[in-house]
Scaffold this motif. Sequence first.
Motif, PDB file in Angstrom:
ATOM      1  N   LEU A  50      40.924  17.622  54.859  1.00 46.00           N
ATOM      2  CA  LEU A  50      40.630  18.222  53.557  1.00 46.00           C
ATOM      3  C   LEU A  50      39.761  19.466  53.687  1.00 46.00           C
ATOM      4  O   LEU A  50      39.973  20.460  52.980  1.00 46.00           O
ATOM      5  N   ALA A  51      38.779  19.441  54.594  1.00 47.95           N
ATOM      6  CA  ALA A  51      37.899  20.601  54.748  1.00 47.95           C
ATOM      7  C   ALA A  51      38.616  21.795  55.362  1.00 47.95           C
ATOM      8  O   ALA A  51      38.124  22.929  55.277  1.00 47.95           O
ATOM      9  N   ASP A  52      39.789  21.564  55.979  1.00 44.51           N
ATOM     10  CA  ASP A  52      40.545  22.664  56.590  1.00 44.51           C
ATOM     11  C   ASP A  52      41.412  23.414  55.591  1.00 44.51           C
ATOM     12  O   ASP A  52      41.989  24.456  55.930  1.00 44.51           O
ATOM     13  N   ALA A  53      41.518  22.883  54.370  1.00 41.79           N
ATOM     14  CA  ALA A  53      42.453  23.451  53.400  1.00 41.79           C
ATOM     15  C   ALA A  53      42.264  24.951  53.173  1.00 41.79           C
ATOM     16  O   ALA A  53      43.254  25.697  53.116  1.00 41.79           O
ATOM     17  N   PRO A  54      41.033  25.469  53.031  1.00 38.29           N
ATOM     18  CA  PRO A  54      40.898  26.911  52.763  1.00 38.29           C
ATOM     19  C   PRO A  54      41.431  27.801  53.878  1.00 38.29           C
ATOM     20  O   PRO A  54      41.685  28.990  53.651  1.00 38.29           O
ATOM     21  N   GLY A  55      41.616  27.240  55.085  1.00 35.34           N
ATOM     22  CA  GLY A  55      42.068  28.057  56.199  1.00 35.34           C
ATOM     23  C   GLY A  55      43.573  28.114  56.380  1.00 35.34           C
ATOM     24  O   GLY A  55      44.049  28.722  57.346  1.00 35.34           O
ATOM     25  N   LEU A  56      44.358  27.488  55.479  1.00 30.92           N
ATOM     26  CA  LEU A  56      45.810  27.487  55.656  1.00 30.92           C
ATOM     27  C   LEU A  56      46.368  28.901  55.543  1.00 30.92           C
ATOM     28  O   LEU A  56      46.170  29.581  54.533  1.00 30.92           O
TER      29      LEU A  56
END
Length: 696
Positions: free
Chosen positions: A623-629
């Motif tokens: 979930l914390a990786d979402a902004p990096g997609l």
Amino acid sequence: MTITDAFLALSARTGRFTHGAPRAYTLAEDGTRLLLLRSAGPEDPVERLHLLDTATGEERTVADPAALLPGRTGRRDDLPAVERRLRERTRLVAAGIGGYAATADLSVAVFTLDGRLFRTDTATGTSDELPTAGPAFDPRPDSTGQRVAYVADDALYVTPGPDPLSPADGARWGVAEFAAAEELGRARGHWWRPDGGALLAARVDESALPRRYFADPARPAEAPEDFAYPQAGGPNADVQLWVLGLDGSRVRVRWDADAFPYLCAASWASDHELLLTVADRLQQNVLLLTADPATGETRELSRTTDEFWVDDLPGTPDRLSDGRLLTVHDTPHARGLALDGKPLDTTGLQIRRVVGRLRGRLLCETGQGDPADQYVHLIDPDGGAPELLTTGPGVHSALAAADTLLLTSASADGIHRCILRGDARDGLGGGHGLPLTDLSAALPYPVRPRLARVTPRGLPTAVVYPRDHVPGRRLPVLLDVYGGPGYQAVAAEPRRWQLRQWWADQGFAVVTTDNRGTPFVSPDFTRAIFRRFSEAALDDQVDALRALAAHHPDLDLGRVGVRGWSYGGYFAALAVLRRPDVFHAACAGAPPTDFRLYDTAYTERYLGLPQDNPEGYAADCLLADAPGLTRPLLLIHGLADDNVHPSHTLLLSQALTAAGRPHAVLPLPGVTHMTPGGMNERLTLAELSFLRAALG
């Protein structure tokens, strides 16, 4: 219909080329007869019960759903909601007679159809419907076949009585709880005493567990379903064992359930003794217990411990007929066996399963050399050298009773099943045994995956090229991945390569790698994921791609897509979120996006308790990786999935939306966790369209 989807349509109609193939074998204790399930042909999903004489080869159909319930199929959609979910967890998902139980001599078999209970006399082929208190599940005959125990409405019944044998105390009786059925390998919850005078029954109290809900648009007439789910770090079901006498007596079997909450296995050793296998919450200690059914008192027979976790080895722990205790004996590089703590001679082998006994020796499925192959060996409990029973590469498996051996061999040449009697070595590799009838469709593709062990870690890999591939033509890469504990993707079993060949023929070089954490290479290889899933998997998959490209110059690492289901779906999303420099598009099916929301027995075995390993859980959460997609991502999830609940995909989609990151979501009404990508024609074509657009 286009050429592109003709294979997918055929795969769907034939149940991925399994309809018409024999399965679910039971050998009579004297080895003279074999019960099995098989449908009538390659496009018939409805399974019938057959009896085979292992001496003469005569085979008869002894129970046919079409004759018992005209117009009904026994398909999953015809079942009550509760039974649908129980069948999912115990893998009884076939149409018709999805599963059965039989007496030791196979004279009587019992099964359910659409919740109705049937008993079959296999000598005459006649079946009688038995009255039940409600939709019946998991029937089991006593030793004579005269009485049948079954579960209805969470209570345990015995025919012909109308009243439950179990008390009405609000618990579920006679079934395996979620953790046992899904993660611990125990699919049942009641066992007959050999003399038929009592039942050992599991009592499951799930009142402390959180509830999960479904509102599936595929079933608009049904109220939203809910079920108890043991979430990592939270409470487990309270599981007890009771001896319920037909005379009304009740005795609780007691062990230290606070220290050892998981009941992994249970059985009657005799009328006067029970054998239980129990494990602590982190599965670092597994006990084999003996119990007195008259008093419920237990005593420890053996203890297996591991600083990581005790990896399940089917068939252990156990006690041989001479009283010696059989346990797993792991070294960093090999899985072996020990008797009374003394290691047996299994040099050069990886023991995968103890199947049973044959000619006084242990019948085992083994690895030897390349982990893609599986063999069958006899292991001498008195110290002699192992004896190989199979020839040639492939995936070989076995079943035995008395002096009869059923051997299944799957290789590039197909799947062959053979009955061998007397000296089990007679006929091996020579075609002299009795073959089982197989009515399944021929496999369309003669696939020859290019297998290799790569990187200093010896990662098992495979590459499948298009059948019309011309060397020198660069191909986009499709990583078809699982990568999680408990499943081996690179194996010499021909059916699993059919869909990969179809994907290759769409213009991809299809790559499959078993990273660290997957089974059958070595204990050290499997345990490299201890307390952290993502790091080893991601590093290994990236390293394997680069190593393969050095030997396969036609792999275009500038165009790499990845697809997977369940843990493979988790890895697919992980790959594009954390390594967009390597992975350029992903189709993530049923991904567990936050393991803090996954079940106890699986997750805690590898990651520990969330409160003890918060860093590990956070590192494996997507979930914390979402902004990096930055790469195209298609999320796919069945709305009836009670293993990886649809909320996992919803949470990731919400995080991506909140971060303003474009992505696609494909919800699948009516689809469960047992319907992975590749079983559904339209789903696979949707993945193909997405990947073609994303990779060019």
